[in-house]
Design a protein around this motif. Structure first.
Motif, PDB file in Angstrom:
ATOM      1  N   MET A  77       0.859  -1.182   0.000  1.00  0.00           N
ATOM      2  CA  MET A  77       0.000   0.000   0.000  1.00  0.00           C
ATOM      3  C   MET A  77       0.893   1.228   0.000  1.00  0.00           C
ATOM      4  SD  MET A  77      -2.842   1.345   2.785  1.00  0.00           S
ATOM      5  CE  MET A  77      -3.951  -0.036   2.560  1.00  0.00           C
ATOM      6  N   ARG A  78       0.706   2.062  -0.991  1.00  0.00           N
ATOM      7  CA  ARG A  78       1.409   3.343  -1.040  1.00  0.00           C
ATOM      8  C   ARG A  78       0.643   4.277  -1.941  1.00  0.00           C
ATOM      9  NH1 ARG A  78       4.349   5.298  -5.132  1.00  0.00           N
ATOM     10  NH2 ARG A  78       4.558   4.020  -7.008  1.00  0.00           N
ATOM     11  N   ALA A  79       0.693   5.558  -1.633  1.00  0.00           N
ATOM     12  CA  ALA A  79       0.081   6.554  -2.501  1.00  0.00           C
ATOM     13  C   ALA A  79       0.821   6.568  -3.833  1.00  0.00           C
ATOM     14  CB  ALA A  79       0.136   7.926  -1.842  1.00  0.00           C
ATOM     15  N   ASP A 105      -2.467   6.061   0.960  1.00  0.00           N
ATOM     16  CA  ASP A 105      -1.431   6.376   1.941  1.00  0.00           C
ATOM     17  C   ASP A 105      -1.573   5.466   3.162  1.00  0.00           C
ATOM     18  OD1 ASP A 105       0.350   7.444   3.762  1.00  0.00           O
ATOM     19  OD2 ASP A 105      -0.455   9.477   3.695  1.00  0.00           O
ATOM     20  N   PRO A 106      -0.576   4.626   3.479  1.00  0.00           N
ATOM     21  CA  PRO A 106      -0.695   3.720   4.628  1.00  0.00           C
ATOM     22  C   PRO A 106      -0.724   4.441   5.972  1.00  0.00           C
ATOM     23  CG  PRO A 106       1.526   3.635   3.724  1.00  0.00           C
ATOM     24  CD  PRO A 106       0.694   4.436   2.764  1.00  0.00           C
ATOM     25  N   LYS A 107      -0.370   5.719   5.992  1.00  0.00           N
ATOM     26  CA  LYS A 107      -0.435   6.496   7.232  1.00  0.00           C
ATOM     27  C   LYS A 107      -1.818   7.124   7.453  1.00  0.00           C
ATOM     28  CE  LYS A 107       4.493   7.691   7.204  1.00  0.00           C
ATOM     29  NZ  LYS A 107       5.483   8.798   7.237  1.00  0.00           N
ATOM     30  N   ASP A 108      -2.668   7.057   6.469  1.00  0.00           N
ATOM     31  CA  ASP A 108      -4.025   7.583   6.605  1.00  0.00           C
ATOM     32  C   ASP A 108      -4.781   6.758   7.655  1.00  0.00           C
ATOM     33  OD1 ASP A 108      -6.984   7.810   5.989  1.00  0.00           O
ATOM     34  OD2 ASP A 108      -6.223   9.165   4.446  1.00  0.00           O
ATOM     35  N   GLY A 142       4.335  -0.827   3.244  1.00  0.00           N
ATOM     36  CA  GLY A 142       3.157  -0.194   3.817  1.00  0.00           C
ATOM     37  C   GLY A 142       2.185  -1.129   4.504  1.00  0.00           C
ATOM     38  N   VAL A 143       2.431  -2.441   4.422  1.00  0.00           N
ATOM     39  CA  VAL A 143       1.525  -3.428   5.015  1.00  0.00           C
ATOM     40  C   VAL A 143       2.355  -4.454   5.795  1.00  0.00           C
ATOM     41  CG1 VAL A 143      -0.281  -5.150   4.612  1.00  0.00           C
ATOM     42  CG2 VAL A 143      -0.116  -3.139   3.124  1.00  0.00           C
TER      43      VAL A 143
END
Length: 402
Positions: A54-56, A91-94, A123-124
């Motif tokens: 997962m990434r933007a 975005d994984p930080k969302d 991201g995961v």
């Protein structure tokens, strides 16, 4: 018990690194602007493996490249499975990221239940995807393989035992085995040069799960790591960084807390990591980190790809022209997937030493062959790897998972 490959199984198609994917799926989230992709490059024995990232900005082309790389990994390491990859543009930080991951996995459930064995990726983290699988009553992210075993409960227990086995440094075996493999790809290069680890230097771009573990095991072996980079920039110390101390300062996204840095560390722009004056450069962060625009900045003797698809083909050709080989991701960072299947097949267990010994031996052997071909014949490591990937061991009968 797994069914053997047949003539209808795309895994038997030659030159997996060149053929079109078997399947592309596109998913649109109903609650956010997230989109996701599943690409199955090939099936073998009815299964394909590859993590979910997962990434933007994640793209279908990126996921296709990664799925192709997974097919190369499984063939190169003679694993009875094809290659796939999942990717989510978000975005994984969302704060909504976990819910997005849950909806993506629910949408992909028919494949996750029967054909696609997934795991952590950019991201995961593994613990997160396992939480999602438990919520979906799929137990664990290796579910599609575990459900086909002769004793699913015993296989699940073995997988969980291996993933959660404690190792030195306060880590878990499942979190570090991939980086351990990368470290030994680097160490094998030094051996090929006749150079002791203590006389070898390295720079590592990315200190998350893969890059952090690689840095740790290189440091343990005595190699001097003079530069590391995360999203906030490059940290540099010509005398060598205290890697265990820096790893203690990481947050959940693999970023180092600058407010607590030890003395004597110079902070530099993130892109400066590429031009570090070292023997070995390890891109362990994002795909396509090395491009034609920055390839001439590389001063290392060898590039070891810890990140998937870290070097564009054009950049790799430019590096080869300068005499700098690239150890491709589908060998250098394949330790995690190889180990996962050794664990599924019962060839290793929850004793870390057994896993470390097997992966160390396998990685040193493959890197030695690649670099010998490069030195003696001018054949790039990627071409040697593709030759291996194009000639996987045949499935002559059912693959049994105990």
């Amino acid at each position: 018990m797994l069914n053997p490959g047949t003539s209808a199984d795309p895994a038997v198609t030659p030159a997996n690194h060149r053929c079109e994917p078997y399947l592309r799926l596109h998913w649109t989230d109903s609650h956010t602007d997230a989109v996701g992709y599943l690409v199955v490059h090939n099936l073998r024995g009815g299964l394909a493996t590859g993590g979910t990232r997962m990434r933007a900005g994640c793209t279908l082309r990126e996921v296709e490249d990664l799925a192709r790389g997974m097919a190369n990994k499984t063939a190169t390491f003679d694993l009875p499975i094809g290659g796939a990859k999942g990717g989510i543009d978000f975005d994984p930080k969302d704060p909504r990221a976990v819910e997005v991951l849950e909806r993506f996995c629910e949408a992909m459930r028919p494949w996750l239940d029967t054909h696609w064995v997934t795991a952590e990726d950019l991201g995961v983290p593994q613990h997160l995807i396992d939480q999602v699988f438990e919520k979906l009553d799929l137990d664990q992210s290796y579910h599609a393989a575990i459900r086909r075993s002769a004793d699913p409960a015993a296989t699940l227990a073995r997988v969980r035992g291996g993933l959660n086995a404690a190792v030195d440094g306060g880590f878990l075996l499942g979190d570090v085995i991939g980086g351990f493999g990368v470290a030994h790809a680097c160490l094998a290069a030094a051996v090929q040069w006749g150079q002791a680890p203590a006389d070898t230097t390295a720079a590592i771009q990315g200190v998350g799960t893969m890059g952090g573990a690689a840095a740790y095991y290189l440091s343990e072996a005595g190699m001097k790591i003079t530069a590391v980079a995360d999203a906030a920039g490059t940290l540099y110390c010509p005398a060598g960084l205290d890697i265990p101390a820096l790893l203690e300062l990481r947050d959940g996204y693999g970023e180092i807390d600058r407010s607590r840095l030890p003395a004597g560390i110079e902070q530099m722009p993130r892109g400066d990591i590429v031009s570090a004056d070292v023997d070995i450069f390890v891109p362990a962060a994002i795909s396509y980190a090395i491009t034609p625009d920055n390839s001439f900045d590389i001063r290392a003797r060898v590039v070891v790809e810890a990140a998937n698809a870290a070097t564009t083909p054009e950049a790799e050709a430019m590096l080869a022209a300068r005499g700098i080989p690239v150890l491709p991701d589908f060998v250098a960072n394949a330790g995690a997937v190889a180990w996962a299947w050794w664990l599924l097949l019962g060839e290793v267990d929850d004793v870390p030493g057994t896993s470390f010994d097997r992966l160390r031996t396998t990685m040193h052997n493959k890197v030695a062959q690649m670099l010998s071909a490069w030195t003696d014949e001018g054949i790039t490591p990627r071409e040697i790897g593709h030759r291996w990937a194009d000639d996987p061991a045949p499935l002559t009968g059912p693959v049994v998972i105990p």
